[in-house]
Design a protein around this motif. Structure first.
Motif, mmCIF file in Angstrom:
data_model
loop_
_atom_site.group_PDB
_atom_site.id
_atom_site.type_symbol
_atom_site.label_atom_id
_atom_site.label_comp_id
_atom_site.label_asym_id
_atom_site.label_seq_id
_atom_site.Cartn_x
_atom_site.Cartn_y
_atom_site.Cartn_z
ATOM 1 N N GLN A 1 -80.249 -95.227 66.676
ATOM 2 C CA GLN A 1 -80.937 -93.938 66.550
ATOM 3 C C GLN A 1 -80.335 -92.865 67.444
ATOM 4 O O GLN A 1 -79.999 -93.108 68.595
ATOM 5 N N ASN A 2 -80.158 -91.663 66.881
ATOM 6 C CA ASN A 2 -79.987 -90.467 67.700
ATOM 7 C C ASN A 2 -80.530 -89.265 66.936
ATOM 8 O O ASN A 2 -80.732 -89.302 65.719
ATOM 9 N N ASP A 3 -80.801 -88.185 67.664
ATOM 10 C CA ASP A 3 -81.484 -87.032 67.081
ATOM 11 C C ASP A 3 -80.652 -86.330 66.017
ATOM 12 O O ASP A 3 -81.200 -85.795 65.044
ATOM 13 N N LYS A 4 -79.332 -86.308 66.180
ATOM 14 C CA LYS A 4 -78.471 -85.637 65.203
ATOM 15 C C LYS A 4 -78.525 -86.347 63.858
ATOM 16 O O LYS A 4 -78.572 -85.708 62.805
ATOM 17 N N ARG A 5 -78.528 -87.667 63.878
ATOM 18 C CA ARG A 5 -78.637 -88.423 62.638
ATOM 19 C C ARG A 5 -80.020 -88.265 62.015
ATOM 20 O O ARG A 5 -80.160 -88.202 60.791
ATOM 21 N N GLN B 1 -70.595 -91.303 58.300
ATOM 22 C CA GLN B 1 -71.828 -90.542 58.497
ATOM 23 C C GLN B 1 -71.808 -89.217 57.746
ATOM 24 O O GLN B 1 -72.822 -88.795 57.172
ATOM 25 N N GLU B 2 -70.662 -88.559 57.738
ATOM 26 C CA GLU B 2 -70.545 -87.286 57.030
ATOM 27 C C GLU B 2 -70.803 -87.448 55.537
ATOM 28 O O GLU B 2 -71.359 -86.556 54.893
ATOM 29 N N GLN B 3 -70.398 -88.576 54.976
ATOM 30 C CA GLN B 3 -70.622 -88.807 53.545
ATOM 31 C C GLN B 3 -72.107 -88.743 53.204
ATOM 32 O O GLN B 3 -72.500 -88.223 52.163
ATOM 33 N N VAL B 4 -72.947 -89.270 54.095
ATOM 34 C CA VAL B 4 -74.397 -89.235 53.871
ATOM 35 C C VAL B 4 -74.939 -87.835 54.133
ATOM 36 O O VAL B 4 -75.761 -87.314 53.363
#
Length: 233
Positions: free
Chosen positions: A91-95, A75-78
């Motif tokens: 789904q989550n708000d942070k993403r 996820q950090e790479q994106v």
């Protein structure tokens, strides 16, 4: 199912930063080893989510590369604009702050799992205070546990095998896990689902999270991607 050879970033070198500049000529997708959605063995990635995403990329005539990483790093790479998308994710708000989720590419249930010998009940209001719980590091499930103030421990687990072993060893009272991933892990470990108490909490389908910066530069991409999901699932 077609096996797909990919350029793989091994878990041991997952923390290495990718210095190359992202190019429109190749779409970089990050994922994790998470059977049966994504599997990795002998430098081969497989799984039904991988097959779906690969099918869509090929139908769109897009060159792509998949990198297998610990889920947090994927996820950090994106987020850091070193990759264009990550999957399989709910789904989550942070993403949502830095990426946009596609339509579902696969189903998912979030379940509690306890040993049969454990008398605790996740539906009991006292469970949140009494029970030590855990899940896969970087997962939406762990984010939910933190946000809802559960007693989270053993919070550096990155694979299902270790997650099940932590539960069996009594280090936690319950694990919060994906239904298919749990069933697959139990089968591979030659255990039985009869050894566990299962309580389903919610349906959380998974898709591909695409970088908002990437989508801003390719405004028609997500609509086309979504339109092909039903043909490739």
């Amino acid at each position: 199912m077609k096996l797909i050879l990919i350029t793989l970033t091994l878990l041991l070198t997952a923390s290495i930063c990718f210095a190359e500049t992202l190019s429109d000529e190749k779409i970089i997708l990050t994922t994790q080893d998470w059977a049966p959605y994504q599997t990795y063995e002998s430098h081969i990635v497989d799984g039904f989510a991988v097959a779906t995403v690969s099918c869509i990329m090929e139908m769109m005539d897009k060159s792509y590369e998949m990198r297998v990483l610990p889920w947090k790093e994927a996820q950090e790479q994106v987020k850091e604009q070193k990759a264009h998308g990550f999957f399989s994710a709910s789904q989550n708000d942070k993403r949502d702050a830095y990426a946009t989720l596609s339509q579902p590419i696969a189903d998912q249930q979030w379940n509690w799992y306890l040993l049969k010998s454990n008398p605790l009940n996740p539906n009991d209001p006292s469970f949140k205070e009494k029970a030590k719980v855990t899940g896969i590091a970087g997962s939406n499930m762990v984010t939910w546990l933190k946000d809802n103030q559960y007693h989270l421990t053993e919070d550096n687990i990155i694979d299902m095998h270790t997650l099940v072993e932590v539960l069996r060893a009594g280090k936690v009272d319950a694990i919060y896990a994906n239904n298919l991933a749990m069933r697959t892990a139990v089968q591979l470990m030659k255990l039985s689902m009869d050894d566990f108490t299962l309580i389903t909490t919610k349906d959380k389908p998974v898709g591909v999270y695409w970088s908002k910066d990437f989508l801003a530069n390719h405004p028609d991409f997500l609509e086309k991607f979504n339109s092909l999901i039903s043909m490739c699932r």
